[in-house]
Design a protein around this motif. Sequence first.
Motif, PDB file in Angstrom:
ATOM      1  N   PHE A   1     -49.229 -20.505 -41.414  1.00  0.00           N
ATOM      2  CA  PHE A   1     -49.204 -20.989 -42.792  1.00  0.00           C
ATOM      3  C   PHE A   1     -48.895 -22.484 -42.801  1.00  0.00           C
ATOM      4  CE2 PHE A   1     -47.930 -16.499 -43.140  1.00  0.00           C
ATOM      5  CZ  PHE A   1     -48.921 -16.048 -43.991  1.00  0.00           C
TER       6      PHE A   1
ATOM      7  N   ALA B   1     -45.414 -23.759 -45.129  1.00  0.00           N
ATOM      8  CA  ALA B   1     -45.058 -22.520 -45.826  1.00  0.00           C
ATOM      9  C   ALA B   1     -43.790 -22.677 -46.657  1.00  0.00           C
ATOM     10  CB  ALA B   1     -44.894 -21.386 -44.805  1.00  0.00           C
TER      11      ALA B   1
ATOM     12  N   THR C   1     -44.331 -24.891 -49.895  1.00  0.00           N
ATOM     13  CA  THR C   1     -45.308 -24.517 -50.920  1.00  0.00           C
ATOM     14  C   THR C   1     -44.976 -23.210 -51.626  1.00  0.00           C
ATOM     15  OG1 THR C   1     -46.672 -23.484 -49.191  1.00  0.00           O
ATOM     16  CG2 THR C   1     -47.189 -25.759 -49.786  1.00  0.00           C
ATOM     17  N   VAL C   2     -43.772 -22.697 -51.437  1.00  0.00           N
ATOM     18  CA  VAL C   2     -43.386 -21.456 -52.121  1.00  0.00           C
ATOM     19  C   VAL C   2     -43.413 -21.665 -53.632  1.00  0.00           C
ATOM     20  CG1 VAL C   2     -41.444 -19.896 -52.560  1.00  0.00           C
ATOM     21  CG2 VAL C   2     -42.009 -20.550 -50.219  1.00  0.00           C
TER      22      VAL C   2
ATOM     23  N   ILE D   1     -41.850 -13.542 -48.408  1.00  0.00           N
ATOM     24  CA  ILE D   1     -42.920 -12.926 -47.605  1.00  0.00           C
ATOM     25  C   ILE D   1     -42.552 -11.511 -47.154  1.00  0.00           C
ATOM     26  CG2 ILE D   1     -43.701 -15.173 -46.798  1.00  0.00           C
ATOM     27  CD1 ILE D   1     -42.404 -14.572 -44.104  1.00  0.00           C
TER      28      ILE D   1
ATOM     29  N   GLY E   1     -42.364 -17.944 -40.800  1.00  0.00           N
ATOM     30  CA  GLY E   1     -43.749 -17.954 -41.247  1.00  0.00           C
ATOM     31  C   GLY E   1     -44.757 -17.663 -40.156  1.00  0.00           C
TER      32      GLY E   1
ATOM     33  N   ILE F   1     -52.379 -13.683 -49.305  1.00  0.00           N
ATOM     34  CA  ILE F   1     -52.115 -15.121 -49.232  1.00  0.00           C
ATOM     35  C   ILE F   1     -52.572 -15.824 -50.502  1.00  0.00           C
ATOM     36  CG2 ILE F   1     -52.752 -17.250 -48.022  1.00  0.00           C
ATOM     37  CD1 ILE F   1     -52.921 -15.571 -45.455  1.00  0.00           C
TER      38      ILE F   1
ATOM     39  N   ASN G   1     -50.279 -14.999 -53.472  1.00  0.00           N
ATOM     40  CA  ASN G   1     -48.964 -15.630 -53.387  1.00  0.00           C
ATOM     41  C   ASN G   1     -49.031 -17.147 -53.280  1.00  0.00           C
ATOM     42  OD1 ASN G   1     -46.659 -13.394 -52.980  1.00  0.00           O
ATOM     43  ND2 ASN G   1     -48.550 -12.664 -52.049  1.00  0.00           N
TER      44      ASN G   1
ATOM     45  N   LEU H   1     -50.158 -19.259 -51.119  1.00  0.00           N
ATOM     46  CA  LEU H   1     -49.886 -19.925 -49.851  1.00  0.00           C
ATOM     47  C   LEU H   1     -51.199 -20.445 -49.277  1.00  0.00           C
ATOM     48  CD1 LEU H   1     -47.273 -17.505 -48.234  1.00  0.00           C
ATOM     49  CD2 LEU H   1     -46.841 -19.692 -49.361  1.00  0.00           C
TER      50      LEU H   1
END
Length: 476
Positions: A285, A288, A291-292, A356, A373, A402, A405, A407
Amino acid sequence: MYQLRDSLWSNLKSTLTMNENCEYRKWRNACTKQTKMAKAQYFNENLNNNISNPRNFWKIINNIQSPPVHSQPAAVKVNNQTLQRPLHVANAFNNYFVGCANTLIAKVAIETHSERQHTSQILPTVQKPCIKGKFSFRLVPVSAITKLLCNQKIKHQSGPDQIPAMLLRIRRRQLQNTLINESLATGYIPKLWKTARVVPIHKSGDNTLVSNYRPISLLPVMSKILEKCVYTQLCNYYQYLNYLTPDQSGFCPNHSTTTALLKFSIDIQAGMEQGNLTGAIFLDFAKAFDTVDHGILLQKLKNSGIGDRTLTWFQSYVSDRSQYVSMSDSTSLPLPVTCGVPQGSILGPLLFTIFINDLPNVCKASTVHMYAGDTVIYASKPDLPQLEAALQEQFTEVEKWIKDNKLFLNADKTVTMLFGTAPKLHKLQTPHLCVRTKSNGTSTTVTSLKYLGMWLDPNLSFGPTSKNFHLDLTPK
């Protein structure tokens, strides 16, 4: 001398008065000076004794050399322009660190919008069913906060508030528990506690390129004490419910890269012993943690049983955050951080783990294991066509997860590998996995890969092969 220093240190930890602190520092410096003089004498004698032995002589020289010091650049290149003024350099670093996540999020938003126009539908977000029990904060005893303050490292660099840990330890009786419990009760976190001071550290390559630096975030000491209190209560709650997936080894008690590699290697070996081929997809990712999506994170916290009143605190925690870059005597302009979990924080890794946590739910016909991640999806089948069909089905579901969510998958570092015994692999005409991505591209198959610090190859001989194409996926 050394015994006196240690005795003063023991007294300082229990009393923390200014006089004892000065006395301790006096004798600590004296011991440091004495140690340096002893080392100098030791190395000088060894060099003189080995002056006719080049091998030993240079070995001693290498031991004398100090570890590399992280220097900060006097100039950086941005858009083919060289910036030299310290303020401009600091602003360039801050713009890059914040802009990386924003660029990825904008790209995901464009792809999602285009896909929705093409399919005329919105894919549902995959989430774990809601838990009826409601989690709420408990008041933190004064003794617990005092213990956390005493355990805080004195040498810890101060955050944006410029309050050193030593001062907080000395004044812990005056602080008591008002600040911590007031925040937990009201659901409010002071703005200053959500501001990060970022120091760029050079990784490798050209030191004038901002992309060759990683950000190290420094937060106020009191914000870390508050996060530690929340972290302890939240971990106890999830452990009691057995909520977190066992397929996660990152940031979990009694787990590490070693346990993750053992789990993966044992499963691959079991497939070999059964005469099967095992195919693995190594996901990577991009940014990761940075970028949540906060909206999705808060929804997942709610689904895990976090009550509305407590959810207000988490909403305050992730919102209205900012950061600035500090270099030498210059400080950049602060920029808002609108996504991601806070870097350098206590709660950040746990919140990402929760984010996740439902990924394994979409992989019904394969095994998933994660270290933060870094995720690997694998399955074992008697022949290659069955294996490719199973992995393709799972990868398609993972791509949907993905996208749901928000990501971003790093296609360049998402690779496949085929495992099996040497006789089994030799029977194949083309010992490669063919797994297609959503863009109808084919994933890259590697025959040597460094994953979580260990070299993997199709036969699990655990060593890099120079003749084969290999890739390093060790977390940086």
